[in-house]
Design an enzyme around this catalytic site. Structure first.
Site, PDB file in Angstrom:
ATOM      1  CB  THR A  22     -26.353  36.595  -3.925  1.00  0.00           C
ATOM      2  OG1 THR A  22     -27.488  36.209  -3.356  1.00  0.00           O
ATOM      3  CG2 THR A  22     -26.665  37.973  -3.732  1.00  0.00           C
ATOM      4  NE  ARG A  26     -30.303  29.824  -3.161  1.00  0.00           N
ATOM      5  CZ  ARG A  26     -30.243  29.827  -2.394  1.00  0.00           C
ATOM      6  NH1 ARG A  26     -30.656  30.123  -2.105  1.00  0.00           N
ATOM      7  NH2 ARG A  26     -28.461  29.740  -1.610  1.00  0.00           N
ATOM      8  CB  SER A 119     -28.927  27.005   0.265  1.00  0.00           C
ATOM      9  OG  SER A 119     -27.844  27.783   1.555  1.00  0.00           O
ATOM     10  CG  HIS A 120     -31.976  28.545   3.089  1.00  0.00           C
ATOM     11  ND1 HIS A 120     -30.012  28.844   2.391  1.00  0.00           N
ATOM     12  CD2 HIS A 120     -32.456  29.514   3.621  1.00  0.00           C
ATOM     13  CE1 HIS A 120     -31.097  30.851   2.066  1.00  0.00           C
ATOM     14  NE2 HIS A 120     -32.154  30.983   2.521  1.00  0.00           N
ATOM     15  CG  ASP A 287     -27.233  25.197   5.259  1.00  0.00           C
ATOM     16  OD1 ASP A 287     -26.591  24.736   5.360  1.00  0.00           O
ATOM     17  OD2 ASP A 287     -27.566  25.490   4.110  1.00  0.00           O
ATOM     18  CG  ASP A 289     -25.384  24.664   0.623  1.00  0.00           C
ATOM     19  OD1 ASP A 289     -26.617  24.785   1.332  1.00  0.00           O
ATOM     20  OD2 ASP A 289     -24.552  25.132  -0.280  1.00  0.00           O
ATOM     21  CG  ASP A 291     -24.102  27.148   2.608  1.00  0.00           C
ATOM     22  OD1 ASP A 291     -24.929  27.435   3.500  1.00  0.00           O
ATOM     23  OD2 ASP A 291     -23.848  27.590   1.538  1.00  0.00           O
ATOM     24  NE  ARG A 292     -27.553  29.987   4.336  1.00  0.00           N
ATOM     25  CZ  ARG A 292     -28.603  31.180   4.124  1.00  0.00           C
ATOM     26  NH1 ARG A 292     -28.734  31.523   4.901  1.00  0.00           N
ATOM     27  NH2 ARG A 292     -28.575  31.637   2.876  1.00  0.00           N
ATOM     28  CB  THR A 355     -25.415  39.699   1.410  1.00  0.00           C
ATOM     29  OG1 THR A 355     -26.341  41.103   2.972  1.00  0.00           O
ATOM     30  CG2 THR A 355     -25.386  38.882   1.722  1.00  0.00           C
ATOM     31  CD  GLU A 375     -28.235  38.700   8.073  1.00  0.00           C
ATOM     32  OE1 GLU A 375     -29.165  38.011   8.801  1.00  0.00           O
ATOM     33  OE2 GLU A 375     -28.178  38.614   6.986  1.00  0.00           O
ATOM     34  CE  LYS A 387     -24.001  30.826   3.135  1.00  0.00           C
ATOM     35  NZ  LYS A 387     -23.280  31.589   2.469  1.00  0.00           N
TER      36      LYS A 387
END
Length: 572
Positions: A22, A26, A119-120, A287, A289, A291-292, A355, A375, A387
């Site tokens: 998604t 990775r 990402s995270h 995070d 990158d 986006d969170r 998601t 979430e 995001k």
């Protein structure tokens, strides 16, 4: 005089397992560093893009600064040049947040972007590496494109690469040309386009005045050694007047200083401790990158489901929405129903999607969606197609500014906690939590999901009653399914998006296998219970959800039996 290059052909063979999830591909860094591994995937991206659009096009490249990104960027330059790309826009030092990339793609009319981020997920030589392709709308590639890329990786035999294409200094804003300008690499400021966009959304002067007029207001921003460290001083200090001393971990690090750049209660312990000690009025983190986001008040945690709901209910405080109104609201299926209640009261369209941000992007491109959230600490709007962590943080600063227009530090300051509790008193409260069980062996994780799925498929759960172990409430199952989404815009169908069990009182239990890790499987279990009684709006979350949690983990899924796990890795 410009440099020149020639195209060389590198013979290669396919690698197994290069199917994007998604959020792109990775993998462990050690796997990505294998000869031709990354080259295969990058070439496969270019192989699926229309040749007539690719020739002379502009592509944005950048990422979160994690280990091996620098080498990957140079490789992308070489393959892009050989495949006819006309121009690469790359962030200074290779750094571009994911939301900033989306903004740049849209502002510069780029064909798309190659984003280097996991990402995270943790970074470093033994950490994770990530790569994904975003489209010309600035959003993630749809499944039709990611599936085509994957198909290419299974049969690829050649990589096109340009000799003599290398930019030695990515730390200086500059332009580099080859073959009489037929291929250009421009090193751009990481923040300029993004900040310009934010200024069209928020009242920066108003927020700056709020900070100035409330000198006792304390703020702490934790970039978690990720890419938003390159944005923190520019936005929060230079533009909004917040002291630079309020910003921590703002030097991007290839291994995130050994940390886990995931802004939640588990992986941002220093910030959480400070907020629990009452050291700041507002604490926030982003995070790897960018986006969170996580936002906290003094001794008060805002779960992401509540955060997006409060932002939506306060939309008139934000100039961008106050001027244009709300086209619609949307949440991912596992996110609590708090946002849905706002949509109902405001009488605006509401969407429940799987998601993955690409589903929101379709609705935005069709002009039917303004604010949305997941979430998993993702919040955003139609200003871009990703995001946006910093956007969400500024939303809260704007909301604080709005609620404190007539206050001073000595009297009447309206805190984040008070704003949220006002929201609950109006809309009710969705008690919500998510349990993550990370790096479980795939086989037992799938066996557990199959066990739940069989109960859903046989309909044996519908009408079944469970007695709460702590509240002694009877929970009766009203419906259950494996969530399927029919996109109202492109009419595509996304099946098997999560196992849902919905009770007659509106409470929900959801099970999902996550695809954001690089090894093993992550089981996520979600709990959502709605309350409207004033006496029940300020309870401890885990205590209030104790019965629902027991039903989910012990009576329905038998999670411990299948996985051997007694406790989750992360609770949010």
């Amino acid at each position: 005089m410009t440099n020149s290059f020639e195209v060389k052909i590198i013979e290669t063979k396919p690698f197994e397992g290069q199917k994007p999830g998604t959020s792109g591909l990775r993998k462990r860094v050690t796997e990505v560093m294998k000869e031709n591994y990354l080259g295969n995937f990058v070439q496969s991206i270019f192989n699926v893009l229309p040749e007539d659009k690719l020739k002379g096009s502009t592509i944005v490249v950048g990422g979160d600064g994690r280990y091996y990104n620098k080498e990957a960027i140079q490789l992308i330059f070489q393959i892009a040049a050989a495949n006819g790309v006309g121009k690469i826009l790359v962030g200074k030092n290779g750094l571009l947040s994911t939301p900033a990339i989306s903004a740049i793609v849209r502002a510069r009319s780029a064909l798309g972007a190659i984003i280097l981020t996991a990402s995270h997920n943790p970074g470093g030589p033994k950490g994770d590496f990530g790569i994904k392709y975003n489209m010309s709308n600035g959003g993630p590639a749809p499944e039709s494109i990611t599936n085509a890329i994957y198909k290419q990786t299974t049969s690829i035999t050649q990589i096109k690469s340009a000799t003599n294409v290398h930019v030695n200094d990515l730390g200086t804003l500059s332009t580099h040309q080859w073959n009489d300008g037929k291929f250009i690499v421009e090193v751009i400021d990481s923040a300029d386009d993004y900040v310009s966009l934010l200024k069209t959304i928020f009242d920066f002067d108003g927020i700056r005045n709020f900070v100035k007029n409330h000198p006792s207001f304390t703020f702490n921003f934790d970039a978690m050694s990720g890419v938003t460290g390159a944005y923190g001083k520019r936005i929060f200090t230079d533009e909004l007047g917040i002291p630079e001393s309020s910003l921590i971990n703002c030097i991007p690090s290839e291994d995130f200083n050994g940390g886990h750049p995931d802004p939640n209660l588990t992986y941002a312990p220093l910030l959480v401790k400070k907020m629990n000690n009452g050291e700041f009025d507002m604490g926030c983190a982003s995070d790897g990158d960018g986006d969170r986001n996580m936002v906290l008040g003094k001794r008060f945690f805002i779960n992401p489901s509540d955060s997006v709901a409060v932002i939506a209910s306060n939309y008139k405080a934000i100039p961008y929405f106050n001027k244009g109104g709300l086209k619609g609201l949307a949440r991912s299926m596992p996110t609590s129903a708090a946002l849905e209640r706002v949509a109902t009261q405001l009488n605006v369209p509401f969407f429940e999607v799987p998601t993955g941000w690409k589903f929101f992007g379709n609705l935005m491109d069709a002009g039917t969606l303004s604010i949305c959230g997941e979430e998993s600490f993702g919040t955003g709007s139609d200003h871009i197609r990703e995001k946006d962590g910093i956007w969400a943080i500024i939303c809260w600063l704007q909301i604080l500014t709005h609620h404190n227009q007539s206050t001073n530090d000595d009297k009447g300051f309206v805190s984040i906690e008070e704003i949220v509790k006002q929201h609950w008193s109006k809309y009710g409260r969705n008690y919500y939590s998510r349990y993550d069980y990370e790096e479980i062996d795939t086989a037992p994780a799938e066996a557990m999901m199959k066990h739940v799925s069989q109960q859903i498929d046989s309909k044996e759960l519908v009408g079944k009653k469970f007695t709460g172990i702590s509240d002694h409430i009877t929970y009766e199952v009203a419906s259950c399914d494996d969530f399927e989404y029919k996109d109202p815009i492109d009419h595509s169908v996304s099946s098997h998006q999560g196992l849902r069990i919905i009770f007659t009182d509106g409470s929900r239990i959801i099970y999902r296998l996550s695809g954001t890790g690089s090894t093993g499987a992550t089981v996520r279990v979600y709990f959502d219970k709605y309350e409207t009684q004033p006496s029940q709006l300020n309870n401890d979350v885990q205590t209030h959800l104790k019965s629902l949690i027991h039903i989910a983990l012990v009576e329905i899924s038998k999670l411990n039996h299948y996985t051997g796990r007694n406790e989750p890795s992360v609770i949010t």
